[in-house]
Each structure stands twice: as C-alpha cells, then as structure tokens.
Design an enzyme around this catalytic site. Structure first.
Site, PDB file in Angstrom:
ATOM      1  N   ASP A  36       0.817  -1.218   0.000  1.00  0.00           N
ATOM      2  CA  ASP A  36       0.000   0.000   0.000  1.00  0.00           C
ATOM      3  C   ASP A  36       0.854   1.273   0.000  1.00  0.00           C
ATOM      4  O   ASP A  36       0.403   2.342   0.390  1.00  0.00           O
ATOM      5  CB  ASP A  36      -0.983   0.000   1.173  1.00  0.00           C
ATOM      6  N   HIS A 240      23.172   3.593 -18.112  1.00  0.00           N
ATOM      7  CA  HIS A 240      22.003   3.875 -17.262  1.00  0.00           C
ATOM      8  C   HIS A 240      22.218   3.377 -15.836  1.00  0.00           C
ATOM      9  O   HIS A 240      21.291   2.894 -15.195  1.00  0.00           O
ATOM     10  CB  HIS A 240      20.740   3.253 -17.863  1.00  0.00           C
ATOM     11  N   ASP A 257      25.096  12.189 -13.689  1.00  0.00           N
ATOM     12  CA  ASP A 257      24.055  12.654 -14.620  1.00  0.00           C
ATOM     13  C   ASP A 257      22.820  12.880 -13.766  1.00  0.00           C
ATOM     14  O   ASP A 257      22.175  11.915 -13.336  1.00  0.00           O
ATOM     15  CB  ASP A 257      23.821  11.581 -15.689  1.00  0.00           C
ATOM     16  N   ASP A 268      18.759  18.371 -17.255  1.00  0.00           N
ATOM     17  CA  ASP A 268      19.415  17.085 -17.519  1.00  0.00           C
ATOM     18  C   ASP A 268      20.893  17.399 -17.761  1.00  0.00           C
ATOM     19  O   ASP A 268      21.267  17.801 -18.862  1.00  0.00           O
ATOM     20  CB  ASP A 268      18.751  16.443 -18.745  1.00  0.00           C
ATOM     21  N   HIS A 347      25.697   6.187 -27.988  1.00  0.00           N
ATOM     22  CA  HIS A 347      24.385   6.853 -27.960  1.00  0.00           C
ATOM     23  C   HIS A 347      24.434   8.113 -28.817  1.00  0.00           C
ATOM     24  O   HIS A 347      25.476   8.489 -29.336  1.00  0.00           O
ATOM     25  CB  HIS A 347      23.954   7.166 -26.519  1.00  0.00           C
ATOM     26  N   HIS A 351      18.778  15.072 -27.084  1.00  0.00           N
ATOM     27  CA  HIS A 351      17.328  14.862 -27.230  1.00  0.00           C
ATOM     28  C   HIS A 351      16.632  16.161 -26.860  1.00  0.00           C
ATOM     29  O   HIS A 351      17.221  17.033 -26.219  1.00  0.00           O
ATOM     30  CB  HIS A 351      16.869  13.711 -26.323  1.00  0.00           C
ATOM     31  N   HIS A 358      13.255  13.165 -21.710  1.00  0.00           N
ATOM     32  CA  HIS A 358      13.334  12.889 -23.151  1.00  0.00           C
ATOM     33  C   HIS A 358      12.023  13.430 -23.708  1.00  0.00           C
ATOM     34  O   HIS A 358      11.017  12.729 -23.763  1.00  0.00           O
ATOM     35  CB  HIS A 358      13.487  11.390 -23.426  1.00  0.00           C
ATOM     36  N   GLU A 381      25.230  16.102 -25.326  1.00  0.00           N
ATOM     37  CA  GLU A 381      25.816  15.212 -24.344  1.00  0.00           C
ATOM     38  C   GLU A 381      26.695  14.104 -24.922  1.00  0.00           C
ATOM     39  O   GLU A 381      26.427  12.919 -24.732  1.00  0.00           O
ATOM     40  CB  GLU A 381      24.717  14.580 -23.498  1.00  0.00           C
ATOM     41  N   TYR A 385      33.160   6.005 -23.475  1.00  0.00           N
ATOM     42  CA  TYR A 385      33.036   4.995 -22.422  1.00  0.00           C
ATOM     43  C   TYR A 385      34.076   3.914 -22.687  1.00  0.00           C
ATOM     44  O   TYR A 385      33.884   3.067 -23.563  1.00  0.00           O
ATOM     45  CB  TYR A 385      31.605   4.448 -22.404  1.00  0.00           C
ATOM     46  N   ARG A 403      31.147  11.707 -19.745  1.00  0.00           N
ATOM     47  CA  ARG A 403      30.067  12.350 -20.515  1.00  0.00           C
ATOM     48  C   ARG A 403      29.962  13.775 -19.995  1.00  0.00           C
ATOM     49  O   ARG A 403      30.141  14.017 -18.793  1.00  0.00           O
ATOM     50  CB  ARG A 403      28.736  11.612 -20.344  1.00  0.00           C
ATOM     51  N   GLU A 405      27.236  16.929 -20.375  1.00  0.00           N
ATOM     52  CA  GLU A 405      25.893  17.198 -20.896  1.00  0.00           C
ATOM     53  C   GLU A 405      25.394  18.555 -20.430  1.00  0.00           C
ATOM     54  O   GLU A 405      25.394  18.855 -19.236  1.00  0.00           O
ATOM     55  CB  GLU A 405      24.921  16.111 -20.411  1.00  0.00           C
TER      56      GLU A 405
HETATM   57  N1  GLY Z   1      19.628  11.546 -18.151  1.00  0.00           N
HETATM   58  C1  GLY Z   1      19.168  10.897 -19.299  1.00  0.00           C
HETATM   59  C2  GLY Z   1      19.833  11.390 -20.500  1.00  0.00           C
HETATM   60  O1  GLY Z   1      20.869  12.017 -20.417  1.00  0.00           O
HETATM   61  O2  GLY Z   1      19.350  11.244 -21.587  1.00  0.00           O
HETATM   62 MN    MN Z   2      21.441  13.047 -18.683  1.00  0.00          MN
HETATM   63 MN    MN Z   3      20.147  13.649 -21.641  1.00  0.00          MN
END
Ligand code: GLY
Ligand code: MN
Ligand code: MN
Length: 439
Positions: A36, A240, A257, A268, A347, A351, A358, A381, A385, A403, A405
C-alpha cells in the site's frame, strides 16, 4: 506558471481541435511501489501542460464552442474524512476558481456526462495506447453516442492522436517555460558543484546522490527529473547506472548525470570529475576530447541548422580525438563512415528537453532532419566509455567513462547554454574541488 499561461495553451489547442472536435486528456494514475505504498505522484505531462492541475484522478475535456464553457475538469470531490488523512483537495469549486475550469464534475460521473459532450462531434482527440482501461472507456462513450443516432444526433467517427498537435506546441518553449527551465538548470548546476565539492575517495556513490538531492530541495525543486546517475570508475561506463552504491576509489573518475525538475520542467546535466580532485594524464586527455566534441556540437546549435548537425560535429571531434589518443587507427573519414567510434560512443548526442526529460517533438519532418528554431531546448551530451578489457584498448584508458551534458536553448541568433554554471573545464573543476578541500 501563471494561470493565464495554461489558458493560452488550451486556447491554442482548441483552435486546432475546433468546433467539430472534442479533446480528452486524462492525467497519470497513482502507482504502487509495494503493497500500500505509493510512488511520489507526478501528473501526466500533457495533462499538466494544459491544466496545471496537480491531483490524481482527473481528466480534462475540451469542447470548443460549448456554450456553457469549453474547459471541463473531472476531478475528486472534497471529502473531509479523506482530506484528514491525505491532505487537501481542490474539489469542484477549486477546479474552477483556482485552476480556471469553466465547469467541474465529479470524477465518478464521467460515464454519464462525456457521451453527451461527444454528441454531434466529428472527431475525438485522444492519445490511444497509454492506458488500455481508459481506452476502452473512451470507446464505450463513443458507442453510447452511436446507439442514440436514431434520435437524430451524430456520433464521432474519427480518432485523432492528441500527440501531433500538443507535442508540436510543447516543443516550442514560451518565455515562462524558458524561465522555469533556467531555474531547473540553475538549481542543478548548484547541485553538481556541491557534489564536486564534497567528493572524496571512500564515500559511496549514493552519498553524492544525497548531496544532489539536498541541493535540489534546498534550491526549491521538489524532485529530480529522473533517477540520478552517480557512477565511479567502471560504473561511469554503464550508461544507465543507477545502483549508486559502490565505494569511490582514489583515481576513479565520477560521472554524475542528474537534474532537478522545477515547476514541471526538467533539467538534464552530466559532469565528470576525479573522485580525489585531480585528473590523471590519461583521464585528462580523454576528458579534453569529449569537451572539444561537446563544444563543437554546441556551436552547431542555431536556427537553420538541422537536428543532426550537433551529433555529426560531435562524432567528427570524438573520432579525431580517439585517433589522437591512439585508441582508433586509420583515416578519420573512413572511421566515421564505418562507425568505428560506436564501440566507445554508442548513444546519440542529445534529445529534446522540456516537461519530460526525453521530451516530445519529432526529430524528422517529412523524412528530413528537423531544422532548429528559436524556443526549442535540447541536450548536448557526447561521451566516451572506455570499459576495461575492450579489445585493443590500451590499459591506461581502462575504466574511463566521460560524458558532458548541457541543456541548450535555441535563440534567434544562436543558443543559450542554460546549464553553463556547472564547472566544466579541467581547470574549473580542479579549482572548485581544491577550494573545497582548502576550506
Ligand atoms: N539523463 C538521461 C539522459 O541524459 O538522456
Ligand atoms: Mn542526462
Ligand atoms: Mn540527456
């Protein structure tokens, strides 16, 4: 966000839905975490974009040209007993007075009321496929109207996905939206700076996550926009990674991130820094390559360039850098054509960003990459890696995940980096970290 802003958005949508249409926009359900215990509630972005209404169990219905009012909100009624346990509700009166609904009805009365609103409409604007039970309900309402056609009314015979119209609107940010996004970014920049300042080998990754969370809330943001990633060493190479429970070792790079959500808008941001405050020569060399790629990509963000221009610039710079680092061998143009970089950069470069991290909005229009226009917000970003054990990867680069971003607004003459306040150059990062240690 001002009440007027939501009214403007509804008006714009209703101009598209027009007299022959009716739009139905439910909010998100409460979701159970275990038994619950509920997850923190977050309204559906489309619904919240149009209403600013924060409670669950609500559906907005827009009926352009309805004489008694065009904006109808179905929501929970006041209930002193429940409110004693769960907190206040706007109720039907509040829906009209506080949130600008023209008419409000109890959530439980939808089955009786909506079919009547659909009479003589040609089109139902509704996003199918998100909630199968609600889909069935909408279809049953249409069927109810069909059963009454012998009395001379007509039933809608066309479903139009709301996404097309609404997501186009959400892609272009208004002044108020940009203000909220600037604020989300500035809270998050302070949080990244704080995480750098307190970083120390021996801490667990989630202890930095705690610092981020603290800074978000102290800054006025109630929640992160998505689960924060804090990955040290090898974990920085896991795209991720959210476990965030490893001990940070001296010599690790830490990739964070994380972004706050403010007034429904996401930031982000990713920064990568040495756990102990000083980059090793190999870490620094890789970092400089990613930074150069990121700056080259940001430079491509301006009206008239297309969606993929920043990505292409990043790929060029990363590939060139990988050759200079001795990680890839061959001609840069051939390596790009063969996508050799993908082993280390798997990647895309960004975005759309908005209410959803996203965010919504098409990336191609009529089969071509979309042109960037003022008011759009995107992330930039790139990363590298370099996981341990990749065939041919010199050992000095093992476990370096980087990374960088930023959140970038397209302006009339170029761009504005909303997240510029988060330290980004090697010099700035090392200075912030040294300063914190000296204090
Ligand atoms: N934090 C998710 C991305 O960078 O797309
Ligand atoms: Mn991100
Ligand atoms: Mn992002």
């Amino acid at each position: 966000m001002e009440k007027k802003e939501y009214a403007r958005r509804r008006k714009r949508l209703m101009d598209i839905v027009n007299e022959g249409g009716i739009a139905i926009v439910p909010t998100a359900p409460v979701r159970i975490r275990n038994r619950d215990v509920e997850y923190p509630y977050r309204p559906d972005s489309d619904f919240y974009y149009l209403t600013g209404f924060p409670e669950p169990e609500a559906v907005a219905v827009l009926v352009p040209d309805r004489a008694q009012g065009e904006y109808i909100l179905f929501c929970r009624e006041r209930d002193p007993e429940r409110e004693l346990w769960d907190g206040p509700r706007a109720g039907l009166e509040g829906a009209c007075e506080l949130y600008g609904a023209d008419d409000a009805f109890p959530f439980g009365d939808m089955d009786d009321i909506v079919p009547g609103l659909m009479e003589n409409k040609e089109r139902v604007y509704y996003t199918m496929g998100l909630d199968p039970d609600f889909d069935k309900r909408v279809l049953s309402w249409v069927n109810q109207v069909r059963h009454r056609v012998r009395s001379g009314i007509t039933a809608p015979d066309e479903f139009v996905s709301l996404g097309h119209a609404l997501h186009e609107m959400r892609l272009y940010k208004s002044k108020q939206e940009v203000k909220a996004m600037r604020r989300a970014a500035s809270i998050s920049c302070a949080a990244h700076r704080r995480a750098m300042s307190v970083s120390s080998p021996g801490l667990r990754e989630y202890q930095l996550e705690a610092e981020l969370q603290y800074a978000f809330m102290q800054g006025g943001a109630r929640a992160p926009a998505y689960q924060s990633i804090v990955g040290a060493g090898a974990n920085g190479c896991v795209l991720h990674y959210t476990l965030n429970d490893a001990v940070m070792e001296d010599g690790d790079l830490v990739l964070i991130d994380a972004g706050a959500e403010y007034d429904g808008y996401a930031s982000d941001i990713t920064r990568t820094f040495p756990a102990g405050g000083r980059f090793s020569p190999a870490q620094r060399a890789v970092y400089e390559v990613v930074l150069e790629a990121q700056l080259a990509a940001i430079d491509k963000v301006r009206p008239g360039n297309h969606w993929n221009d920043p990505h292409e610039a990043a790929v060029r710079a990363l590939t060139r850098g990988l050759v200079e680092l001795g990680i890839l061998k061959g001609r840069v143009s051939t390596l790009i054509k063969d996508e050799a970089y993908r082993r280390y950069y798997m990647h895309r470069t960004g975005h759309w960003l908005g209410m959803d991290v996203h965010d919504v909005g098409d990336y191609k229009v009529a089969g071509e990459w979309r042109l960037l226009e003022p008011g759009m917000v995107l992330t930039v970003e790139p990363g590298l890696y370099l996981a341990a054990g990749i065939k041919g990867l010199p050992k000095r680069y093992w476990n370096i995940g980087v990374r960088i971003e930023d959140d970038v607004l397209v302006t009339a003459d170029g761009h504005e980096v909303l997240s510029a306040a988060a330290p980004k150059t090697v010099t700035d990062i090392e200075a912030v970290m040294a300063e914190a240690r000296a204090a």
